[in-house]
Design a protein around this motif. Structure first.
Motif, PDB file in Angstrom:
ATOM      1  N   GLN A 450     -67.253  64.487  56.441  1.00  0.00           N
ATOM      2  CA  GLN A 450     -66.996  63.133  56.944  1.00  0.00           C
ATOM      3  C   GLN A 450     -65.964  62.398  56.082  1.00  0.00           C
ATOM      4  O   GLN A 450     -65.080  61.710  56.593  1.00  0.00           O
ATOM      5  N   GLU A 453     -62.459  63.623  56.753  1.00  0.00           N
ATOM      6  CA  GLU A 453     -61.950  63.094  58.018  1.00  0.00           C
ATOM      7  C   GLU A 453     -61.443  61.664  57.844  1.00  0.00           C
ATOM      8  O   GLU A 453     -60.407  61.280  58.405  1.00  0.00           O
ATOM      9  N   GLU A 457     -57.653  60.146  58.318  1.00  0.00           N
ATOM     10  CA  GLU A 457     -57.366  58.983  59.154  1.00  0.00           C
ATOM     11  C   GLU A 457     -56.517  57.962  58.400  1.00  0.00           C
ATOM     12  O   GLU A 457     -55.554  57.405  58.933  1.00  0.00           O
TER      13      GLU A 457
END
Length: 484
Positions: A450, A453, A457
Motif C-alpha cells: 500500500q 502504491e 501516486e
C-alpha cells in the motif's frame, strides 16, 4: 492636510530634488507668488516624511498669513494655494525632465525656428536631435522612433528649404519608418502572445504575423540585432514548448544584452520564465532552469524596480532555491534582499515571514518556523495557502498529532470557503497535498504494498505542492516497513 494631492506629490521627491524645488519656486519667472514660497517653506518644516499631525490647514494659514487676513475660511484659502503649488511642482518635473532630454529639447527648438522661417537654425536643431539620439546607449523602440523622426525632419527640411524640383532621397526615411514599425509591432505582438500564455488563451495572431514576416524579409539587411531578438522572442512565444527556440532566444539575449535597457532585460527574462513552463515539464529540470534565470538577473543587477524587489519575486526565488536544496543560497539571498521589499506593498510582510519560516524549517528548526508563523497574521490568500501547507509540515515534523488533524480539517474548510478566489489548479493541488499528508499520518498502519502504491501516486501527481517533502517522508516510512 496630510492627504492632499500636493503632499502626496512632495513625498515622491528625493532629498536633492527637494533642494532644487526650493530654488525653483523662488525663481520669479516661474512663480511670482510669495504665498507659494511661504507654503512650501511651511511644509519643509515637516520633512523628510511630511506626516506630522500638526500639519493642518489652520497652522499653514497662520504661517502664510502671519499678520492675518480678511479671509474667513482658512481651509478654502490654503486649498487654493496648495493647488497652485501642486501645478508649480508639476512644472518643475517638466522643466527638469526637459533639461535631461536633449532630443526633446532640440525638437522644441526645431519647431520654434521652423515657425519663424529660420531654416539654418532649424537645420542645426535637427542635427542636435540626431546627435542626442545617437548617444542613447540602449537600442530601444523609442530610439528607433526618434531615428525615423530625424530622417523625416531632414527630408522635410530639404523639401521646404531647397529647390522643389530637385531629386529627393526618400529611401532612408522609408527604411527608418519600416524598422521603427517592425520593432514596435514585434514588441506589441510579443506582449499579446505572452499574455495569452499567462491566461492560457489562444491569441488570433496568424494574419498579423504573416504580414510581419513579409516585411521582415524585405528589410532583413537593415534590421538591428535587437529587432531580430524581438523577432526570436515572438517565434518562441508562439511555440513555447520548443526547447531549441528557448535556448536560441536565451543565447541571443546573452550576446545582445548590453544594448538592452533594464526594462527590456526584465521583459525577456519574463518571456523565458513563462516559456520554461512549457519547455521543461519535469519539475526538477524546470526548477533548475528557473533558478538559473534568477541567478542571471541577480548577476545583472536587474531584480530591483525603483530600488525595491517585488514580494512575489522574493518568495518565488527563495522557494525555488529551497526546492533545489540550495538552503544556504536562499538564506544568503534572504539576508541581502529582505530589507528591499517595498514597504507600501501589503504582501511584503507576509512574504518576508513566510520565507524566513521556510528557511528555518529547512534548517531543521521546526519550532522556530512555528513561532514565526504564529507571530504573523497572513492576509493574502495565496500566502495563506503556503502558510497552511508549511504549518501542516511543521506539525508532522514535531509529531503534534492532534494539532495536525485539527489543521487538516481547518485547511479543507478554508479551501471550500475560498474556492471562488483560488485558481482551480491550486485548489486541486492543495487538496491532493492534504490527502497525502493524511495518508502519511496513517502510513504506519499500511502494508509495504500500500505504501509503495501511495509513493507511486505522489511521484505521478504533477500538480502537487511540496511533493519532494512528501516523497521523503513516505519513502522513509516505506523503508522502515520493509525492514520490519
Amino acid at each position: 492636510m496630510k492627504e492632499t494631492k500636493t503632499l502626496k506629490l512632495i513625498r515622491l521627491f528625493k532629498p536633492h530634488e527637494i533642494l532644487e524645488i526650493r530654488q525653483f519656486i523662488r525663481t520669479t519667472y516661474f512663480n511670482p507668488s510669495k504665498k507659494l514660497v511661504a507654503l512650501f517653506d511651511y511644509i519643509l518644516k515637516f520633512s523628510p516624511n511630511f506626516e506630522d499631525d500638526r500639519m493642518t490647514y489652520e497652522a499653514a494659514y497662520e504661517y502664510v498669513y502671519p499678520h492675518g487676513s480678511d479671509q474667513s475660511n482658512p481651509q478654502r484659502v490654503m486649498g487654493k494655494i496648495s493647488s497652485k503649488l501642486n501645478t508649480l511642482l508639476e512644472t518643475y518635473i517638466e522643466v527638469a525632465g526637459l533639461q535631461k532630454d536633449a532630443y526633446t529639447s532640440a525638437s522644441y527648438r526645431k519647431d520654434w525656428f521652423r515657425q519663424r522661417g529660420e531654416s539654418d537654425f532649424e537645420f542645426d536643431a535637427i542635427k542636435d536631435m540626431d546627435l542626442a539620439n545617437q548617444k542613447q546607449i540602449h537600442d530601444t523602440e523609442v530610439k528607433l522612433y526618434h531615428q525615423y523622426r530625424v530622417a523625416w525632419e531632414y527630408l522635410r527640411w530639404e523639401t521646404f528649404s531647397g529647390n522643389p524640383y530637385q531629386k529627393l532621397d526618400f529611401l532612408q526615411t522609408n527604411e527608418r519608418l519600416d524598422e521603427y514599425y517592425l520593432r514596435a509591432k514585434l514588441e506589441t505582438l510579443c506582449h499579446r502572445a505572452n499574455h495569452a500564455l499567462l491566461i492560457k488563451q489562444k491569441e488570433p495572431l496568424s494574419e498579423e504575423v504573416f504580414i510581419l514576416e513579409k516585411l521582415l524579409q524585405l528589410n532583413i539587411t537593415n534590421l538591428s540585432d535587437i529587432t531580430l531578438l524581438w523577432h526570436k522572442a515572438l517565434i518562441l512565444l508562439l511555440a513555447p514548448d520548443q526547447k531549441d527556440l528557448y535556448y536560441q532566444l536565451k543565447s541571443n539575449y546573452t550576446l545582445s544584452q548590453e544594448l538592452l535597457s533594464t526594462i527590456e532585460k526584465r521583459t525577456f527574462f519574463h518571456y523565458l520564465s513563462n516559456c520554461a513552463r512549457y519547455c521543461f515539464t519535469d519539475a526538477e529540470i524546470y526548477s533548475q532552469e528557473i533558478f538559473e534565470l534568477y541567478q542571471l538577473q541577480r548577476e545583472q543587477n536587474i531584480l530591483l524596480t525603483n530600488n525595491f524587489l517585488g514580494p512575489e519575486s522574493f518568495y518565488n526565488i527563495i522557494t525555488t532555491a529551497i526546492y533545489l536544496k540550495e538552503i544556504q543560497w536562499a538564506a544568503t539571498f534572504f539576508e541581502e534582499y529582505n530589507g528591499l521589499l517595498h514597504p507600501n506593498n501589503e504582501k511584503s510582510g507576509d512574504m518576508k515571514s513566510l520565507c524566513e519560516s521556510y528557511i528555518a524549517f529547512e534548517r531543521g528548526s521546526a519550532n522556530d518556523a512555528l513561532d514565526l508563523l504564529n507571530a504573523t497574521h497572513f492576509k493574502d490568500i495565496y500566502c495563506k495557502l503556503s502558510e497552511k501547507r508549511l504549518r501542516l509540515k511543521v506539525y508532522i515534523e514535531l509529531d503534534l498529532i492532534d494539532l495536525c488533524l485539527d489543521h487538516i480539517n481547518s485547511f479543507r474548510k478554508f479551501l471550500s470557503v475560498n474556492s471562488g478566489q483560488i485558481a482551480p489548479h491550486h485548489l486541486e493541488g492543495n487538496r491532493a497535498f492534504i490527502n497525502y499528508a493524511m495518508a502519511m499520518q496513517r502510513s504506519k498502519f499500511f502494508s509495504p504494498i500500500q505504501l509503495s502504491e501511495i509513493v507511486a501516486e505522489v511521484k505521478n501527481c504533477t500538480i502537487l505542492p511540496e511533493r519532494n517533502w512528501l516523497l521523503s517522508k513516505l519513502s522513509s516510512t516505506y523503508s522502515v516497513s520493509q525492514s520490519t
